[in-house]
Design a protein around this motif. Structure first.
Motif, PDB file in Angstrom:
ATOM      1  N   PRO A  85       0.806  -1.227   0.000  1.00 28.74           N
ATOM      2  CA  PRO A  85       0.000   0.000   0.000  1.00 28.74           C
ATOM      3  C   PRO A  85       0.836   1.273   0.000  1.00 28.74           C
ATOM      4  CG  PRO A  85      -0.141  -1.144   2.123  1.00 28.74           C
ATOM      5  CD  PRO A  85       0.517  -2.076   1.170  1.00 28.74           C
ATOM      6  N   VAL A  86       2.003   1.243   0.666  1.00 21.58           N
ATOM      7  CA  VAL A  86       2.849   2.435   0.687  1.00 21.58           C
ATOM      8  C   VAL A  86       3.379   2.740  -0.708  1.00 21.58           C
ATOM      9  CG1 VAL A  86       5.013   3.410   1.553  1.00 21.58           C
ATOM     10  CG2 VAL A  86       3.514   2.158   3.099  1.00 21.58           C
ATOM     11  N   ALA A  87       3.847   1.710  -1.424  1.00 15.44           N
ATOM     12  CA  ALA A  87       4.363   1.913  -2.779  1.00 15.44           C
ATOM     13  C   ALA A  87       3.256   2.365  -3.718  1.00 15.44           C
ATOM     14  CB  ALA A  87       4.993   0.619  -3.292  1.00 15.44           C
ATOM     15  N   ALA A  88       2.058   1.795  -3.567  1.00 19.27           N
ATOM     16  CA  ALA A  88       0.925   2.205  -4.405  1.00 19.27           C
ATOM     17  C   ALA A  88       0.584   3.674  -4.181  1.00 19.27           C
ATOM     18  CB  ALA A  88      -0.285   1.323  -4.103  1.00 19.27           C
ATOM     19  N   LEU A  89       0.611   4.107  -2.931  1.00 25.60           N
ATOM     20  CA  LEU A  89       0.320   5.507  -2.618  1.00 25.60           C
ATOM     21  C   LEU A  89       1.371   6.427  -3.225  1.00 25.60           C
ATOM     22  CD1 LEU A  89      -1.372   7.590  -1.081  1.00 25.60           C
ATOM     23  CD2 LEU A  89       0.081   7.172   0.925  1.00 25.60           C
ATOM     24  N   ILE A  90       2.649   6.042  -3.101  1.00 25.61           N
ATOM     25  CA  ILE A  90       3.721   6.855  -3.669  1.00 25.61           C
ATOM     26  C   ILE A  90       3.589   6.954  -5.181  1.00 25.61           C
ATOM     27  CG2 ILE A  90       6.217   6.961  -4.056  1.00 25.61           C
ATOM     28  CD1 ILE A  90       6.586   5.689  -1.307  1.00 25.61           C
ATOM     29  N   TYR A  91       3.307   5.807  -5.828  1.00 23.36           N
ATOM     30  CA  TYR A  91       3.170   5.797  -7.291  1.00 23.36           C
ATOM     31  C   TYR A  91       1.985   6.654  -7.738  1.00 23.36           C
ATOM     32  CZ  TYR A  91       2.473   4.079 -12.028  1.00 23.36           C
ATOM     33  OH  TYR A  91       2.307   4.007 -13.393  1.00 23.36           O
ATOM     34  N   ASP A  92       0.863   6.541  -7.042  1.00 22.06           N
ATOM     35  CA  ASP A  92      -0.321   7.325  -7.413  1.00 22.06           C
ATOM     36  C   ASP A  92      -0.067   8.816  -7.269  1.00 22.06           C
ATOM     37  OD1 ASP A  92      -1.735   5.052  -8.036  1.00 22.06           O
ATOM     38  OD2 ASP A  92      -2.683   4.884  -6.062  1.00 22.06           O
ATOM     39  N   GLN A  93       0.688   9.184  -6.241  1.00 21.44           N
ATOM     40  CA  GLN A  93       0.945  10.604  -6.016  1.00 21.44           C
ATOM     41  C   GLN A  93       1.942  11.168  -7.029  1.00 21.44           C
ATOM     42  OE1 GLN A  93      -0.521  12.684  -3.745  1.00 21.44           O
ATOM     43  NE2 GLN A  93      -1.881  10.963  -3.264  1.00 21.44           N
ATOM     44  N   LEU A  94       2.935  10.374  -7.429  1.00 24.97           N
ATOM     45  CA  LEU A  94       3.980  10.877  -8.317  1.00 24.97           C
ATOM     46  C   LEU A  94       3.668  10.690  -9.797  1.00 24.97           C
ATOM     47  CD1 LEU A  94       7.198   9.695  -6.408  1.00 24.97           C
ATOM     48  CD2 LEU A  94       6.098  11.948  -6.372  1.00 24.97           C
ATOM     49  N   ILE A  95       3.029   9.560 -10.155  1.00 29.31           N
ATOM     50  CA  ILE A  95       2.800   9.249 -11.577  1.00 29.31           C
ATOM     51  C   ILE A  95       1.311   9.118 -11.871  1.00 29.31           C
ATOM     52  CG2 ILE A  95       3.289   7.613 -13.441  1.00 29.31           C
ATOM     53  CD1 ILE A  95       5.912   6.948 -12.002  1.00 29.31           C
TER      54      ILE A  95
ATOM     55  N   TYR B 112      -2.451   0.652 -13.892  1.00 34.02           N
ATOM     56  CA  TYR B 112      -1.640  -0.561 -13.992  1.00 34.02           C
ATOM     57  C   TYR B 112      -2.462  -1.742 -13.490  1.00 34.02           C
ATOM     58  CZ  TYR B 112      -0.894   0.159  -8.973  1.00 34.02           C
ATOM     59  OH  TYR B 112      -1.082   0.332  -7.632  1.00 34.02           O
ATOM     60  N   ASP B 113      -2.039  -2.946 -13.894  1.00 32.22           N
ATOM     61  CA  ASP B 113      -2.724  -4.172 -13.493  1.00 32.22           C
ATOM     62  C   ASP B 113      -2.257  -4.571 -12.097  1.00 32.22           C
ATOM     63  OD1 ASP B 113      -3.734  -6.738 -13.122  1.00 32.22           O
ATOM     64  OD2 ASP B 113      -3.473  -7.308 -15.217  1.00 32.22           O
ATOM     65  N   GLU B 114      -3.109  -4.401 -11.118  1.00 38.01           N
ATOM     66  CA  GLU B 114      -2.723  -4.648  -9.732  1.00 38.01           C
ATOM     67  C   GLU B 114      -2.456  -6.127  -9.461  1.00 38.01           C
ATOM     68  OE1 GLU B 114      -4.488  -3.932  -5.221  1.00 38.01           O
ATOM     69  OE2 GLU B 114      -5.382  -2.900  -6.939  1.00 38.01           O
ATOM     70  N   SER B 115      -3.200  -7.006 -10.121  1.00 40.85           N
ATOM     71  CA  SER B 115      -3.101  -8.436  -9.819  1.00 40.85           C
ATOM     72  C   SER B 115      -1.741  -9.018 -10.190  1.00 40.85           C
ATOM     73  CB  SER B 115      -4.209  -9.206 -10.541  1.00 40.85           C
ATOM     74  OG  SER B 115      -4.077  -9.061 -11.956  1.00 40.85           O
TER      75      SER B 115
ATOM     76  N   ARG C 278       7.080  -0.237 -14.824  1.00 40.66           N
ATOM     77  CA  ARG C 278       8.403  -0.091 -14.227  1.00 40.66           C
ATOM     78  C   ARG C 278       8.370   0.840 -13.019  1.00 40.66           C
ATOM     79  NH1 ARG C 278       8.655  -1.091 -19.434  1.00 40.66           N
ATOM     80  NH2 ARG C 278      10.337  -2.335 -20.360  1.00 40.66           N
ATOM     81  N   GLY C 279       7.491   1.831 -13.072  1.00 43.44           N
ATOM     82  CA  GLY C 279       7.364   2.749 -11.949  1.00 43.44           C
ATOM     83  C   GLY C 279       6.858   2.068 -10.697  1.00 43.44           C
ATOM     84  N   VAL C 280       5.883   1.180 -10.852  1.00 46.69           N
ATOM     85  CA  VAL C 280       5.352   0.439  -9.702  1.00 46.69           C
ATOM     86  C   VAL C 280       6.413  -0.483  -9.124  1.00 46.69           C
ATOM     87  CG1 VAL C 280       3.653  -1.281  -8.983  1.00 46.69           C
ATOM     88  CG2 VAL C 280       2.958   0.588 -10.493  1.00 46.69           C
TER      89      VAL C 280
ATOM     90  N   ALA D 253       8.972   1.592  -7.276  1.00 49.75           N
ATOM     91  CA  ALA D 253       8.423   2.127  -6.026  1.00 49.75           C
ATOM     92  C   ALA D 253       8.324   1.042  -4.960  1.00 49.75           C
ATOM     93  CB  ALA D 253       7.038   2.739  -6.290  1.00 49.75           C
ATOM     94  N   TYR D 254       7.899  -0.160  -5.374  1.00 48.35           N
ATOM     95  CA  TYR D 254       7.746  -1.243  -4.398  1.00 48.35           C
ATOM     96  C   TYR D 254       9.100  -1.715  -3.871  1.00 48.35           C
ATOM     97  CZ  TYR D 254       6.394  -5.666  -2.280  1.00 48.35           C
ATOM     98  OH  TYR D 254       6.211  -6.694  -1.383  1.00 48.35           O
ATOM     99  N   VAL D 255      10.053  -1.920  -4.765  1.00 46.57           N
ATOM    100  CA  VAL D 255      11.364  -2.422  -4.338  1.00 46.57           C
ATOM    101  C   VAL D 255      12.053  -1.414  -3.418  1.00 46.57           C
ATOM    102  CG1 VAL D 255      13.685  -3.048  -5.110  1.00 46.57           C
ATOM    103  CG2 VAL D 255      11.677  -3.918  -6.331  1.00 46.57           C
ATOM    104  N   VAL D 256      12.035  -0.148  -3.794  1.00 47.95           N
ATOM    105  CA  VAL D 256      12.671   0.884  -2.963  1.00 47.95           C
ATOM    106  C   VAL D 256      11.993   0.967  -1.604  1.00 47.95           C
ATOM    107  CG1 VAL D 256      13.087   3.361  -2.727  1.00 47.95           C
ATOM    108  CG2 VAL D 256      13.535   2.223  -4.907  1.00 47.95           C
ATOM    109  N   THR D 257      10.660   0.854  -1.583  1.00 46.01           N
ATOM    110  CA  THR D 257       9.933   0.903  -0.316  1.00 46.01           C
ATOM    111  C   THR D 257      10.293  -0.282   0.574  1.00 46.01           C
ATOM    112  OG1 THR D 257       8.086   2.052  -1.383  1.00 46.01           O
ATOM    113  CG2 THR D 257       7.642   1.008   0.739  1.00 46.01           C
TER     114      THR D 257
END
Length: 491
Positions: free
Chosen positions: A46-56, A60-63, A126-128, A131-135
């Motif tokens: 959820p943290v990475a998803a929030l960061i991605y939504d705010q920046l980009i 994307y396909d969540e599943s 790639r952005g997701v 964001a997830y790996v860095v988080t």
């Protein structure tokens, strides 16, 4: 009394931490470390998803991203378990748990490589992924310190703890056992005291670090009251018959009983317990910065050296011109010094002395207001600019960015050569020498004119070798920049 983080408390025989009804031994810490890692992976989504939504904010396909994250998480735990990372997550200050950052990098690279090989990379954002790996990496890094803090609170509250009695009150042996436990830096340990049934051989007044509590009867009584969790038998010459007697006397109470290996209390060398197959061995000396750490160190060195040369090229060119036009002779000074495995290497420096007064052997120390140093040399030595050509030594593979400073082959401290004056000096050559090092940022940069300073420098070098990490390297690099500006003792 409870031990602060990294220290061992030494309470009296009856002065033990309050024990609530729900209380765990140190074994639960392994599970807490695994749970902490799992929380990091779950929270990162959820943290990475929030960061991605705010920046980009692109769709994307969540599943499929969730599936990839689960696979990476499984790989991560398999790598951690294969390295036995949860067996002692707080040993020596928690370095084992900090390895989780590297383990997740490997796990995520494996997943991305698999996706790429299957030709599915275009279906992922790639952005997701980034964001997830860095988080995850950030959370794993922070969780190391959060875990230690949480365990410290649980220890203080009495919910976790390992209260130990050392059986074997011989002064030298018991003090050695206490030192071994102290070096381990386990925050949940508290030493109740030392015990021994051989009262005629006990020096009660000699146990300043831990009180003498009596014989096995006293140990049994403490265990019966719930004030002892473990008995460590520290009797190096113990026979099987004597060991059976001790076990029989302690059989009536619920405590852990362990035997400290004879070598542990008789050898003064620091060691680690290693297994070759199923055979336990004491590793007295090991190659440092090995395997994956060796690759990381090499990438760090070459990458930073290349960036340094590119970024500092104007300064390098300006220094070379200043040397060329202010004093006759070559721009560079080449000196043979000790390198990795004590092999001599040719270290590059900007020439800071007059050619006819220079000393290629290093036998003569540079002193304040040394008349051998040129006017330009004083400036570049003061700011350590003369060391910058060693970036090419790093690219060549002779040196590292951070490591023990290489010494000239005939360098002396006092009236003796460095390698003769300081015991254990050669141990600093187990890694490549560095442009800067831990000793240099701890006040030992520049001239070393006493044996005591020389020994201290070698101690710092050996500490760096035994405790290397990327974080330590980058901290030394940052501190070096401040030292170059503020250190007034370099000339």
């Amino acid at each position: 009394m409870t031990p602060p983080t990294g220290q061992i408390a030494v309470p009296g025989a009856g002065d033990v931490p309050f024990a609530p009804k729900l209380r765990f031994t140190s074994n639960v810490i392994s599970s807490l470390a695994a749970v902490a890692d799992l929380i990091c992976l779950l929270l990162a989504g959820p943290v990475a998803a929030l960061i991605y939504d705010q920046l980009i904010g692109l769709p994307y396909d969540e599943s499929i991203h969730t599936t990839a994250a689960i696979i990476a998480g499984v790989n991560f735990f398999l790598i951690r378990l294969s390295r036995d990372a949860y067996s002692s997550p707080l040993a020596r200050g928690g370095e084992a748990h900090q390895g989780g950052v590297l383990d997740y990098v490997i796990a995520s690279v494996l997943v991305v490589a698999t996706i790429w090989q299957l030709g599915m990379l275009d279906t992922f954002s790639r952005g997701v992924i980034l964001a997830y790996v860095v988080t995850v990496l950030a959370l794993l890094f922070v969780s190391t310190y959060a875990l230690r803090g949480a365990i410290a609170l649980l220890v203080k509250a009495g919910y976790i703890g390992q209260r130990i009695v050392i059986y074997g009150a011989d002064e030298q042996i018991s003090q050695r056992a206490l030192t071994l436990l102290d070096v381990a830096r386990l925050p949940y340990l508290s030493i109740v005291g030392v015990a021994d049934g051989r009262k005629t051989r006990v020096d009660v007044d000699g146990h300043a670090r831990a009180p003498f509590i009596g014989g096995l009867d006293a140990v049994v009584e403490l265990a019966r009251r719930g004030e002892v969790d473990q008995v460590l038998i520290a009797l190096p010459k113990i026979t099987q018959e004597r060991l059976d007697e001790i076990l029989a006397d302690l059989a009536e109470v619920a405590v852990d009983i362990c035997l400290i290996l004879r070598e542990s209390v008789e050898l003064t060398t620091r060691y680690d317990l290693k297994f070759i197959g199923n055979v336990p061995t004491l590793a007295l000396w090991q190659r440092p910065i090995r395997d994956w750490h060796g690759i990381l160190k090499a990438v760090e060195d070459r990458g930073l050296a290349l960036l340094g040369i590119l970024f500092l090229s104007p300064l390098l060119i300006a220094t070379a011109l200043a040397i060329r036009f202010t004093s006759p002779g070559p721009i560079l000074f080449v000196q043979r010094r000790f390198g990795f495995n004590n092999v001599e290497i040719e270290v590059l420096k900007f020439r800071s002395m007059y050619v006819d007064k220079g000393d290629a052997t290093g036998a003569e120390r540079t002193t304040r207001n040394d008349n051998r140093v040129t006017p330009v040399g004083r400036i570049i030595r003061r700011l350590s600019i003369d060391e910058l050509p060693q970036l090419f030594n790093v690219l060549r593979g002779d040196m590292s960015i951070v490591g023990p400073r290489p010494h000239a082959t005939h360098m002396k401290v006092g009236d003796a050569y460095y390698f003769d004056a300081v015991k254990g000096y050669s141990a600093r050559h187990r890694v490549k020498p560095g442009i800067t090092g831990l000793a240099q940022v701890r006040g030992l940069r520049g001239e070393i004119d006493t044996i005591e300073k020389a020994r201290k420098r070698v101690e710092y070098d050996r500490y760096y070798i035994d405790n290397w990490s990327l974080a330590l390297d980058f901290r030394i690099i940052v501190e070096t920049a401040f030292k170059v500006v503020w250190d007034k003792d370099v000339y």
